[in-house]
Design a protein around this motif. Structure first.
Motif, PDB file in Angstrom:
ATOM      1  N   UNK A 150      34.917  47.334  36.159  1.00  7.12           N
ATOM      2  CA  UNK A 150      35.418  48.063  37.141  1.00  7.12           C
ATOM      3  C   UNK A 150      35.668  47.547  38.564  1.00  7.12           C
ATOM      4  N   UNK A 151      34.717  46.627  38.889  1.00  6.92           N
ATOM      5  CA  UNK A 151      34.983  45.659  40.295  1.00  6.92           C
ATOM      6  C   UNK A 151      36.403  44.869  39.999  1.00  6.92           C
ATOM      7  N   UNK A 152      36.440  44.290  38.872  1.00  4.75           N
ATOM      8  CA  UNK A 152      37.856  43.302  38.612  1.00  4.75           C
ATOM      9  C   UNK A 152      38.981  44.320  38.832  1.00  4.75           C
ATOM     10  N   UNK A 153      38.880  45.482  38.168  1.00  6.38           N
ATOM     11  CA  UNK A 153      40.164  46.476  38.023  1.00  6.38           C
ATOM     12  C   UNK A 153      40.482  46.943  39.558  1.00  6.38           C
ATOM     13  N   UNK A 154      39.153  47.033  40.413  1.00  3.11           N
ATOM     14  CA  UNK A 154      39.440  47.538  41.660  1.00  3.11           C
ATOM     15  C   UNK A 154      40.026  46.333  42.476  1.00  3.11           C
ATOM     16  N   UNK A 155      39.533  45.218  42.277  1.00  4.41           N
ATOM     17  CA  UNK A 155      40.063  44.343  42.997  1.00  4.41           C
ATOM     18  C   UNK A 155      41.536  43.761  42.769  1.00  4.41           C
ATOM     19  N   UNK A 158      44.178  46.034  44.665  1.00  2.00           N
ATOM     20  CA  UNK A 158      44.126  45.894  46.148  1.00  2.00           C
ATOM     21  C   UNK A 158      45.569  45.166  46.743  1.00  2.00           C
ATOM     22  N   UNK A 159      46.440  45.577  47.396  1.00  2.00           N
ATOM     23  CA  UNK A 159      47.675  44.950  47.940  1.00  2.00           C
ATOM     24  C   UNK A 159      47.247  43.669  48.743  1.00  2.00           C
ATOM     25  N   UNK A 160      46.087  43.626  49.518  1.00  2.00           N
ATOM     26  CA  UNK A 160      46.031  42.448  50.304  1.00  2.00           C
ATOM     27  C   UNK A 160      44.999  41.616  49.876  1.00  2.00           C
ATOM     28  N   UNK A 161      44.777  41.567  48.637  1.00  2.00           N
ATOM     29  CA  UNK A 161      43.737  40.691  47.855  1.00  2.00           C
ATOM     30  C   UNK A 161      44.269  40.230  46.773  1.00  2.00           C
ATOM     31  N   UNK A 162      44.076  39.017  46.479  1.00  2.00           N
ATOM     32  CA  UNK A 162      44.317  38.043  45.171  1.00  2.00           C
ATOM     33  C   UNK A 162      43.122  37.954  44.512  1.00  2.00           C
ATOM     34  N   UNK A 163      43.170  38.258  43.278  1.00  2.00           N
ATOM     35  CA  UNK A 163      41.828  38.022  42.652  1.00  2.00           C
ATOM     36  C   UNK A 163      42.078  36.548  41.902  1.00  2.00           C
ATOM     37  N   UNK A 164      41.402  35.773  41.908  1.00  2.00           N
ATOM     38  CA  UNK A 164      41.710  34.352  41.244  1.00  2.00           C
ATOM     39  C   UNK A 164      40.727  33.760  40.135  1.00  2.00           C
ATOM     40  N   UNK A 165      39.464  34.387  40.096  1.00  2.19           N
ATOM     41  CA  UNK A 165      38.341  34.143  39.175  1.00  2.19           C
ATOM     42  C   UNK A 165      37.122  34.474  39.426  1.00  2.19           C
ATOM     43  N   UNK A 166      36.066  33.863  38.814  1.00  5.78           N
ATOM     44  CA  UNK A 166      34.617  34.125  39.010  1.00  5.78           C
ATOM     45  C   UNK A 166      33.698  32.937  39.701  1.00  5.78           C
TER      46      UNK A 166
END
Length: 241
Positions: A150-155, A158-166
């Motif tokens: 759920x935290x990954x889905x939320x991240x 987000x329009x001003x966040x880019x999720x890159x990994x762990x």
């Protein structure tokens, strides 16, 4: 003023680490160029960091906001990226967003929301990793592997966040075999996360491995290893509050 002996020691240490990194990568059938060396420079002086920046170090990692601010203001990284790798308190998010190229330690929805708001206010996109408490330690920050999704889905939304990994730090008391198993679990989690095919994410960074275990981290898929004492020597904690 650093002595010539200190400068030589750092250069030799980094050369040795690079050799070990390349050997571990080749053993795993990987390209050594795909793994980045992060110098974890907690408690290190601006002078030490500037001196190390001329060496084949790819980026720098800070555990404390005050040190990140001090060293970026002094251009201590000499144009190389600075990552925030420590526990980030929500009341200090504004000082880190836009200053750190990558925040490696996002571990809650509350912190994620704070980062999003700060990035929106600064009109920028902040890259982040989600920190996993892979060993389930009560004393350590990070989200549990079960609570990751759920935290990954939320991240990713987000329009001003880019999720890159762990990112993860296995338990210090673990045996080498146990530590390698934790690294393997992290590799599997990253693969599962990448399989979710988020539009606003690029799940290709796995930050794990430190001075005592980075070769095994590379063998299990690390793309960033965070090394401090093996570069700079033992820390003197009396220098910093």
């Amino acid at each position: 003023m650093l002595t010539q002996e200190q400068l030589t020691m750092m250069a030799e240490n980094v050369a040795h680490i690079r050799e070990n990194m390349a050997a571990a990568a080749r053993e795993a059938g990987r390209d050594p160029a795909d793994i980045l060396l992060c110098a974890a420079c907690k408690t290190r002086t601006v002078e030490e960091v500037i001196a190390s920046a001329v060496l084949p170090i790819d980026l720098f990692g800070e555990n404390h906001v005050q040190e990140l601010v001090e060293k970026t203001d002094a251009n201590a990284y000499c144009g190389k990226p600075g990552h925030f790798i420590g526990h980030l308190q929500t009341n200090k998010v504004n000082k880190v967003v836009g200053r750190a190229a990558l925040i490696e330690s996002v571990d809650s929805e509350h912190l994620l929301q704070k980062v999003e708001r700060a990035a929106a206010a600064a009109n920028l996109t902040q890259e982040i990793l989600i920190e996993i408490n892979i060993g389930g330690e009560e004393s350590k920050s990070g989200v549990s592997a079960e609570s990751l999704w759920p935290l990954l889905d939320m991240a990713a939304a987000q329009p001003h966040i880019r999720l890159r990994g762990l990112m993860a730090i296995p338990p210090a008391a673990a045996t080498p075999d146990e530590t390698r198993a934790f690294f393997a679990q992290m590799r599997e989690l990253l693969a599962k996360a990448a399989d979710r095919h988020y539009e606003n994410a690029k799940m290709n960074i796995l930050s794990m491995g430190m001075s005592g275990d980075y070769p095994d981290a590379i063998r299990e898929g690390a793309t960033i290893v965070r090394i401090g004492t093996a570069i700079y020597g033992a820390r003197d904690y009396s220098k910093k509050a």
